[in-house]
Structure formats: C-alpha cells, structure tokens
Scaffold this active site. Structure first.
Site, mmCIF file in Angstrom:
data_model
loop_
_atom_site.group_PDB
_atom_site.id
_atom_site.type_symbol
_atom_site.label_atom_id
_atom_site.label_comp_id
_atom_site.label_asym_id
_atom_site.label_seq_id
_atom_site.Cartn_x
_atom_site.Cartn_y
_atom_site.Cartn_z
ATOM 1 N N GLY A 8 -15.872 8.328 22.319
ATOM 2 C CA GLY A 8 -16.998 8.169 21.405
ATOM 3 C C GLY A 8 -16.809 6.992 20.462
ATOM 4 C CB THR A 9 -13.865 5.761 18.545
ATOM 5 O OG1 THR A 9 -13.622 7.051 17.973
ATOM 6 C CG2 THR A 9 -13.559 4.680 17.535
ATOM 7 C CG ASN A 40 -18.258 14.739 12.520
ATOM 8 O OD1 ASN A 40 -19.201 14.082 12.100
ATOM 9 N ND2 ASN A 40 -17.028 14.563 12.096
ATOM 10 C CD GLN A 88 -18.852 17.117 17.145
ATOM 11 O OE1 GLN A 88 -18.965 18.236 17.659
ATOM 12 N NE2 GLN A 88 -17.661 16.594 16.866
ATOM 13 C CB SER A 122 -16.721 11.995 23.046
ATOM 14 O OG SER A 122 -15.333 12.148 23.157
ATOM 15 C CG HIS A 130 -11.998 14.697 23.089
ATOM 16 N ND1 HIS A 130 -11.571 15.325 21.946
ATOM 17 C CD2 HIS A 130 -12.509 13.515 22.683
ATOM 18 C CE1 HIS A 130 -11.807 14.540 20.892
ATOM 19 N NE2 HIS A 130 -12.375 13.438 21.322
ATOM 20 C CB THR A 166 -8.424 -1.083 36.176
ATOM 21 O OG1 THR A 166 -8.110 -2.396 36.634
ATOM 22 C CG2 THR A 166 -8.408 -0.104 37.343
ATOM 23 C CB CYS A 179 -11.189 11.298 12.888
ATOM 24 S SG CYS A 179 -11.942 11.883 14.386
HETATM 25 C C1 LIG Z 1 -19.758 12.508 15.671
HETATM 26 C C2 LIG Z 1 -18.544 11.907 16.279
HETATM 27 N N1 LIG Z 1 -18.565 10.615 16.641
HETATM 28 C C3 LIG Z 1 -17.514 10.022 17.217
HETATM 29 C C4 LIG Z 1 -16.345 10.704 17.441
HETATM 30 C C5 LIG Z 1 -15.197 10.001 18.075
HETATM 31 O O1 LIG Z 1 -15.097 10.363 19.439
HETATM 32 P P1 LIG Z 1 -13.723 10.109 20.237
HETATM 33 O O2 LIG Z 1 -12.750 11.113 19.714
HETATM 34 O O3 LIG Z 1 -14.083 10.354 21.676
HETATM 35 O O4 LIG Z 1 -13.332 8.708 19.998
HETATM 36 C C6 LIG Z 1 -16.259 12.055 17.055
HETATM 37 C C7 LIG Z 1 -14.998 12.804 17.212
HETATM 38 O O5 LIG Z 1 -14.662 13.653 16.390
HETATM 39 C C8 LIG Z 1 -17.389 12.673 16.465
HETATM 40 O O6 LIG Z 1 -17.377 13.945 16.094
#
Ligand SMILES: Cc1ncc(COP(=O)(O)O)c(C=O)c1O
Length: 385
Positions: free
Chosen positions: A73-74, A153, A181, A201, A203, A239, A327
């Site tokens: 996601g990041t 989140n 989310q 994302s 995970h 890759t 995070c």
């Molecule tokens: C709303 C939101 N955006 C982005 C992310 C980041 O995703 P990733 O952990 O896959 O980098 C998260 C992870 O907690 C999230 O909750």
C-alpha cells in the site's frame, strides 16, 4: 491448559490464509521462473502472474490491465501521488488530502510540500468524516490531484468516496483513494466510485506482506517511480515478486468468495464487543462515526487509563490489540487521527483499537470481556486522575 490467544489487530495485518500459504509454496516449487523470460519456465510464471492480476481485477471490478503490482500500500500511495504530480510537468502543482490520512499519504504530501508543490490538508468532522463540499472549495486551477482514503485505519470511518469522486470528476482533477482498509473487506465496485487511482495491500486481506497494487484507470497519466526494465507497463519496473503476487491473487479469490458473508459476521462480533464494553465499563467513548464504519473496527477511549498500559495488560493475557496504526506504534505522542477529530491529548492517549477479521470467533469477545474490565479497573485505581 495453555491460554488461547486472541488476535484483534487485523487492521495492522492479517494471518495469511492457509490456502494462500499453499499457493505460494506451490509456485516457489514449480513456477519459479522469471515472467519476462521467453522460454517455457518463464512463460509459466507469466501465466501465473496474469491469473493473479485477473483475481485482483475481479475483486475490484476493473480490467486486469488497469492493475499495477507494487510492494504494498505504501508504494502504491507514493506512486499515485508522486506519479501524478511529476506527470504535471510543473503546470499543475497542487494536491489536496486530509489530516486523518495514513502516514504513507501524509508523509508523501509533506515531502511534496518541501519540494515546491502546494498542498491543502483538509480537516475532518468530529466523527472523522469529510464533507465533500469542503473538497470542492479546496480545488484550485492548479490542482493536479485529490487523495483521500476510503476507510480510516484507526477509526474505521468510511468516507463518501463516490461523492468526492464526483466532485473531482466535475472539476477535471485526478482522484486517488487509499483503499488499503476497504479492498476485500467491504464490497464495492471501482466502477461506482469515480476514481482514477486506488491503492491496495495484500497483507490486510490474508495475503502475504510486501505486495499490493495500484489501480490505474485506463487513460490516467502517471510517471513511474522506478527505472530499469519494462515490467508493469513501465510503471513499476523490476522483476515481479511472483510468489507474493500469486499469494495476493489467491487472497483476492478467497475474499471474493466471502465478500457478502464475511462483513456481517465480522460486524456481529465487533458490535457485541462494543455493546458489552459500553454496558460493563464506565466512562468509555467510541471514537469515529458509528454509522459510516468498517465492520471490523472498534476504537474507544477508556477515561483515566493509558492506552499503552491497557495494550500491555491485554498482551500479557494473550490478547493482541493496538493503540492506533501499527506503522506509528512505538512513536511517542498521541495518534494524529484522534487528535484530528478533536480529542484531547489525554483522551487520545487513552484509546485502543480492536480490529476483527475472518478468523475471530465469539469466544474471542468472551475472553476480552473476562479480562478487560479488570485491567481497566486496576489502571484506574492506580491513576492519579
Ligand atoms: C490506510 C492504509 N494505507 C496504507 C497502508 C500501508 O500499506 P502497506 O503496509 O502494504 O505498505 C496501511 C497499512 O497499515 C493502511 O492502513
């Protein structure tokens, strides 16, 4: 008898589904080729990657060629924001976001601010929601991008993405939503949302970590962030993470099968915990919108308690929750999200997030209610306030 642990931190990450683990093991053993190789070993890996892309696209209800795999996601958020702004070639230099966004957005927008772009960071109401008319007012002739999250989140609050998207479309501004989310958790079709870019994302939906995707609506112009190779239509070169992508695709397939049944089951557990906490423990407030909320998230403040102390007390009993975003866990200060909805420092620091997922059971709520009131009582007795 060993204590059964209770995992209530599914917004931080989810346990990979056994089917996902099996699919990843299988691809590591059999289809480990480089998808760019033209021989048979590579062609098999390519077939598997494209199958996974189809599964992601089916869950999002878009075309497979609109999916760009990323490391999560990041990276998808960074690609969306920086990719659009750099594409503007200095003509469109303004970006709009909100104060309750994930750090993957906020820190990227702050970077833009420090590097010559103009930014507007909108405030939200006390329930965490954003008024689409505020978005409309913030649009300028130079606005290149609006980036607003689908589901928060920390609070679970859901923004009216379709309406904000309509505002953006009317103004001819590219619209990105961080749906990390929401994707696979609440049913939606990208076709109904008026969005150009969507971050996802793996995970958070029982897939592996280190993989995600950005939906790029056909015709949306974006600069790449990586150079060297032509993978992912030149937008994310290097890759491909084949086992990660296969696991993500499989996780999407499993979510698709449960998309109607999972949210009500998860919500029933969340609602029961909320009700029992409010009935049993005095001076608890629920944070965020209770009406527009993701089914699995409950964020509440326990007056007179330190959230961190509650978390540790629960952890010692094998119950795993969070004080906010994983995070930012470990960093000092209160959650920027709770502060942005107007909570005082003290109330924000007295908060816990419980987040439910597919593998939770009614016994998990029983176990929390067996333990939590005693911890709150003990902490309040010790508290000077
Ligand atoms: C709303 C939101 N955006 C982005 C992310 C980041 O995703 P990733 O952990 O896959 O980098 C998260 C992870 O907690 C999230 O909750």
């Amino acid at each position: 008898m060993p204590m059964k642990s209770v995992y209530l931190d599914n917004a931080a990450t989810t346990q990979p589904a056994p089917e996902v683990v099996a699919s990843m093991t299988e691809v590591l053993e059999t289809h480990w080729g480089n998808p760019s190789s033209i021989h048979e070993v590579g062609r098999w890996a390519r077939v598997r990657v494209e199958e996974a892309r189809q599964h992601v696209a089916t869950l999002l209800d878009c075309r497979p060629e609109e999916i760009v795999f990323t490391s999560g996601g990041t990276e998808a958020d960074n690609l969306a924001i920086l990719g659009v702004l750099e594409q503007g070639q200095g003509k469109k230099t303004h970006v709009i976001t909100a104060a309750t966004e994930h750090h993957a957005i906020l820190d990227t927008v702050h970077w833009c601010q420090n590097n010559g772009f103009d930014t507007t960071i909108l405030s939200v109401a006390s329930d965490g929601r954003l008024d689409p008319s505020e978005v409309k007012k913030a649009i300028q002739p130079e606005t290149a991008l609006i980036s607003l999250m689908f589901v928060n989140n920390e609070l679970g609050t859901i923004h009216d993405i379709a309406e904000i998207g309509r505002v953006a479309r009317e103004a001819g501004v590219v619209f990105h939503t961080d749906a990390v989310q929401a994707f696979g958790i609440i049913p939606f079709s990208v076709a109904d949302l008026n969005v150009d870019l969507v971050s996802m994302s793996s995970h958070k939906i029982y897939g592996p970590k280190g993989v995600g995707a950005l939906y790029v609506k056909k015709g949306t112009r974006l600069n790449p962030r990586t150079h060297g190779g032509s993978q992912e239509r030149n937008l994310r070169t290097g890759t491909e993470n084949v086992p990660g992508i296969i696991g993500f695709g499989n996780a999407c397939q499993l979510c698709m099968e449960r998309l109607e049944s999972a949210p009500p089951a998860i919500q029933a557990l969340r609602d029961r915990l909320e009700k029992e906490i409010l009935e049993t423990i005095a001076d608890v407030s629920v944070n965020g919108s209770r009406m527009h909320r993701s089914p699995g998230i409950l964020n509440c403040s326990f007056k007179g308690c330190e959230g961190e102390a509650l978390l540790v007390g629960l952890d010692m009993q094998g119950i795993y929750v969070s004080t906010g975003s994983a995070c930012t866990a470990g960093s000092t200060g209160a959650s920027h999200v709770l502060r942005a909805i107007g909570l005082s420092l003290e109330v924000a620091q007295a908060s816990l997030r419980f987040s439910f997922g597919r593998y939770n059971q009614p016994e998990d709520v029983d176990r929390v209610m067996e333990v939590l009131p005693k911890i709150v009582h003990r902490l309040r007795r010790m508290s000077p306030v």
